[in-house]
Design a protein around this motif. Structure first.
Motif, mmCIF file in Angstrom:
data_model
loop_
_atom_site.group_PDB
_atom_site.id
_atom_site.type_symbol
_atom_site.label_atom_id
_atom_site.label_comp_id
_atom_site.label_asym_id
_atom_site.label_seq_id
_atom_site.Cartn_x
_atom_site.Cartn_y
_atom_site.Cartn_z
ATOM 1 N N GLY A 1 23.123 -21.201 47.163
ATOM 2 C CA GLY A 1 23.114 -20.252 48.341
ATOM 3 C C GLY A 1 24.443 -19.407 48.450
ATOM 4 O O GLY A 1 24.307 -18.366 48.482
ATOM 5 N N THR A 2 25.436 -20.091 47.800
ATOM 6 C CA THR A 2 26.645 -19.475 47.455
ATOM 7 C C THR A 2 26.413 -18.230 46.330
ATOM 8 O O THR A 2 26.879 -17.182 46.870
ATOM 9 N N ILE A 3 25.813 -18.685 45.354
ATOM 10 C CA ILE A 3 25.647 -17.630 44.443
ATOM 11 C C ILE A 3 24.702 -16.453 45.014
ATOM 12 O O ILE A 3 25.086 -15.379 44.870
ATOM 13 N N LYS A 4 23.713 -16.728 45.828
ATOM 14 C CA LYS A 4 23.153 -15.764 46.361
ATOM 15 C C LYS A 4 23.899 -14.895 47.076
ATOM 16 O O LYS A 4 23.692 -13.526 47.271
ATOM 17 N N LEU A 5 24.642 -15.488 47.973
ATOM 18 C CA LEU A 5 25.469 -14.676 48.932
ATOM 19 C C LEU A 5 26.493 -13.798 48.143
ATOM 20 O O LEU A 5 26.579 -12.436 48.665
ATOM 21 N N LEU A 6 27.075 -13.989 47.015
ATOM 22 C CA LEU A 6 28.332 -13.493 46.516
ATOM 23 C C LEU A 6 27.888 -12.671 45.342
ATOM 24 O O LEU A 6 28.709 -11.836 44.570
ATOM 25 N N LYS A 7 26.692 -12.870 44.549
ATOM 26 C CA LYS A 7 26.368 -12.448 43.323
ATOM 27 C C LYS A 7 26.567 -11.026 43.055
ATOM 28 O O LYS A 7 26.979 -10.460 41.920
ATOM 29 N N GLU A 8 26.333 -10.224 44.206
ATOM 30 C CA GLU A 8 26.337 -8.823 43.883
ATOM 31 C C GLU A 8 27.729 -8.236 44.149
ATOM 32 O O GLU A 8 27.960 -7.144 43.491
ATOM 33 N N TYR A 9 28.582 -9.011 44.609
ATOM 34 C CA TYR A 9 29.911 -8.802 44.618
ATOM 35 C C TYR A 9 31.010 -8.992 43.331
ATOM 36 O O TYR A 9 32.231 -8.673 43.416
ATOM 37 N N ILE A 10 30.388 -9.894 42.509
ATOM 38 C CA ILE A 10 31.343 -10.580 41.400
ATOM 39 C C ILE A 10 31.205 -9.827 40.255
ATOM 40 O O ILE A 10 29.913 -10.010 39.741
ATOM 41 N N PRO A 11 32.097 -9.370 39.427
ATOM 42 C CA PRO A 11 31.754 -8.559 38.377
ATOM 43 C C PRO A 11 31.900 -9.517 37.005
ATOM 44 O O PRO A 11 31.313 -9.436 35.983
ATOM 45 N N GLN A 12 32.385 -10.754 37.189
ATOM 46 C CA GLN A 12 32.349 -11.710 36.148
ATOM 47 C C GLN A 12 32.343 -13.260 36.393
ATOM 48 O O GLN A 12 33.116 -13.627 37.460
ATOM 49 N N PHE A 13 31.638 -13.816 35.801
ATOM 50 C CA PHE A 13 31.215 -15.584 35.962
ATOM 51 C C PHE A 13 31.973 -15.930 34.619
ATOM 52 O O PHE A 13 31.388 -15.810 33.762
ATOM 53 N N PHE A 14 32.864 -16.909 34.567
ATOM 54 C CA PHE A 14 33.187 -17.807 33.610
ATOM 55 C C PHE A 14 32.539 -19.241 33.719
ATOM 56 O O PHE A 14 32.894 -20.079 34.823
ATOM 57 N N VAL A 15 31.950 -19.707 33.127
ATOM 58 C CA VAL A 15 31.181 -21.030 33.122
ATOM 59 C C VAL A 15 31.407 -21.781 31.908
ATOM 60 O O VAL A 15 31.348 -21.458 30.709
#
Length: 360
Positions: A164-178
């Motif tokens: 749910g958090t990813i669905k909420l924020l994904k359009e605003y986040i330019p980069q994910f480090f995993v």
């Protein structure tokens, strides 16, 4: 007999459908995606030091007995206090804001980084069947939280990586480090692969003036019945020109902390796991006294204990983590940060939080 067979088939088909099509479970990465990792051996990821998960028959029976006990201290009687955050902006201060459990906003040299943002009501693929987080909510709107330059995840468990958090924020986040393999979950949830950077243990990533080093932890991974240790787990060293921060992720105490300290320490601030532990599974979740020692091992100055204050995932009282780590910190002369949820602390100003707020 026919009815029993029919019911069994329906249950089997339903289970297969959930495992295949239910988005919160994520997606197991392909072997080709992960097999290059130095930690991937014999079909799954392995720890540097072996772990005991506390799954023996006697331990399991003991846990069932503990689970059945009525313990009113495992969660607070009332919603714990929060401080409403102010709209974000890029400021060249070193600041930390804790949102409960491990979710943390780190501001470092003009960058705003979210660490393991789990903003859902419960760490489960079926949150509507579970209780609520201790704060009964969160101290921000999405607009207040932004801008965010990147999100760093330590591993793929539900209390750290939330659909749910990813669905909420994904359009605003330019980069994910995993960690290696975790990007497969994000891709299933609609994050483009070009915005995802996967890291192996000891990888160093240069990003916008910061060095991000992904380092080991002693833990495990998995979101479903068929993906145990299919993705990597670990910790992060976030290194700027003037300040260095260590985030432990989840894990048991081990020799890796001293190695991390030797390679990247000392650290101005550590964000250390402290909660959801039990002697039966201490190999994968540190006890509070070990948290304090791990902080010293990596060469930490200020310490923020996390992984508590949001959910019931163990059998200890909800304040046991902060009480015990506070006692250890006092004995070892470790300066401890104790913010309320949402309380922003600026390192350069010497802000330490609200002492003993959990006793109010």
């Amino acid at each position: 007999m026919t009815a029993i067979i029919t019911i069994a088939l329906i249950l089997l088909i339903s289970t297969i459908a959930i495992l295949r099509f239910y988005p919160p479970l994520g997606r197991k990465p392909s072997k080709a995606r992960v097999e290059s990792s130095t930690a991937f051996k014999d079909g799954s990821f392995k720890n540097i030091e072996e772990i005991n998960m506390g799954t023996s028959f006697s331990s399991t029976v003991g846990m069932l007995k503990d689970f059945m006990k009525k313990d009113t201290e495992r969660k607070p009687a009332e919603a714990i206090p929060m401080v409403q955050i102010k709209p974000g902006t890029h400021i060249h201060e070193t600041a930390i804001t804790w949102f409960g459990h491990s979710a943390t906003l780190l501001e470092l040299e003009g960058k705003r980084l979210l660490l393991d943002p789990m903003f859902g009501k419960a760490p489960t693929p079926f949150p509507w069947l579970s209780g609520n987080r201790f704060s009964k909510g969160l101290p921000f709107s999405t607009e207040d939280l932004l801008p965010i330059d990147a999100i760093l995840f330590s591993h793929d468990h539900y209390d750290h990586l939330d659909y749910g958090t990813i669905k909420l924020l994904k359009e605003y986040i330019p980069q994910f480090f995993v960690p290696i393999g975790v990007g497969s979950h994000l891709e299933r949830w609609g994050v483009e692969s070009g915005r995802i950077t996967e890291a192996d243990w000891w990888d160093e990533l240069d990003w916008k003036g910061l060095k991000l080093a992904f380092t080991p932890s002693r833990h495990f991974s998995g979101r479903s019945v068929n993906d145990r240790n299919a993705t990597l787990w670990g910790s992060w060293c976030i290194i700027g020109k003037s300040k260095k921060v260590f985030y432990s992720g989840d894990g048991g105490y081990g020799t890796h902390f001293k190695k991390i300290g030797e390679n990247y320490g000392p650290f101005d601030l550590t964000i250390m796991e402290c909660g959801q532990y039990d002697p039966r599974w201490k190999d994968v979740h540190m006890m509070p006294e070990e948290t304090a020692q791990a902080h010293l091992d990596v060469g930490g100055d200020l310490m923020l204990p996390v992984h508590w204050g949001a959910f019931v995932l163990s059998f200890h009282s909800w304040t046991d983590p902060i009480e015990r780590v506070s006692a250890s910190a006092q004995q070892l002369n470790i300066p401890l940060l104790t913010p309320k949820i949402g309380e922003r602390l600026v390192v350069e100003k010497g802000e330490r939080g609200t002492p003993y707020w959990w006793e109010a």
